[in-house]
Design a protein around this motif. Structure first.
Motif, short mmCIF file in Angstrom:
data_model
loop_
_atom_site.label_atom_id
_atom_site.label_comp_id
_atom_site.label_asym_id
_atom_site.label_seq_id
_atom_site.Cartn_x
_atom_site.Cartn_y
_atom_site.Cartn_z
N THR A 3 0.84 -1.20 0.00
CA THR A 3 0.00 0.00 0.00
C THR A 3 0.87 1.25 0.00
N ALA A 4 1.93 1.25 0.80
CA ALA A 4 2.84 2.40 0.84
C ALA A 4 3.51 2.59 -0.51
N ALA A 7 1.04 4.24 -2.84
CA ALA A 7 0.84 5.64 -2.48
C ALA A 7 2.01 6.51 -2.93
N PRO A 38 4.67 2.42 8.79
CA PRO A 38 3.65 3.16 9.54
C PRO A 38 3.01 4.25 8.67
N THR A 39 1.70 4.38 8.76
CA THR A 39 1.00 5.35 7.91
C THR A 39 1.42 6.78 8.21
N VAL A 42 4.21 7.81 5.88
CA VAL A 42 3.74 8.03 4.50
C VAL A 42 2.98 9.35 4.41
N HIS A 43 2.11 9.61 5.39
CA HIS A 43 1.35 10.87 5.40
C HIS A 43 2.28 12.07 5.47
N ALA A 51 -1.54 12.33 10.98
CA ALA A 51 -2.24 11.12 10.56
C ALA A 51 -3.47 10.87 11.42
#
Length: 70
Positions: A3-4, A7, A38-39, A42-43, A51
């Motif tokens: 997913t990362a 993105a 960890p999201t 990425v954010h 986040a």
């Protein structure tokens, strides 16, 4: 990790290779044999700010946020 990579516009193979070399553009955790991104990292990289939502704010989809301990 997949997913990362999506993105960030990276292919899966390149993403894993960068993670192995320690060159992934945001923090990556190694959990056993898995790579976990960890999201929040990425954010931050994408300039999406915090986040998490401020305490007491409504959920974006209009749903109810879980209370602490739920």
């Amino acid at each position: 990790m997949p997913t990362a990579c999506r993105a960030l516009g990276l292919g899966r193979t390149l993403g894993y290779e960068l993670a192995r070399r320690g060159e992934f553009p945001c923090p990556v955790l190694r959990v056993g044999r898995r790579y976990v991104v960890p999201t929040a990292g990425v954010h931050a990289l994408l300039g999406l700010g915090s986040a998490t939502r401020p305490h007491g704010s409504a959920a974006v989809d209009g749903g109810v946020e879980p209370t602490q301990g739920a």
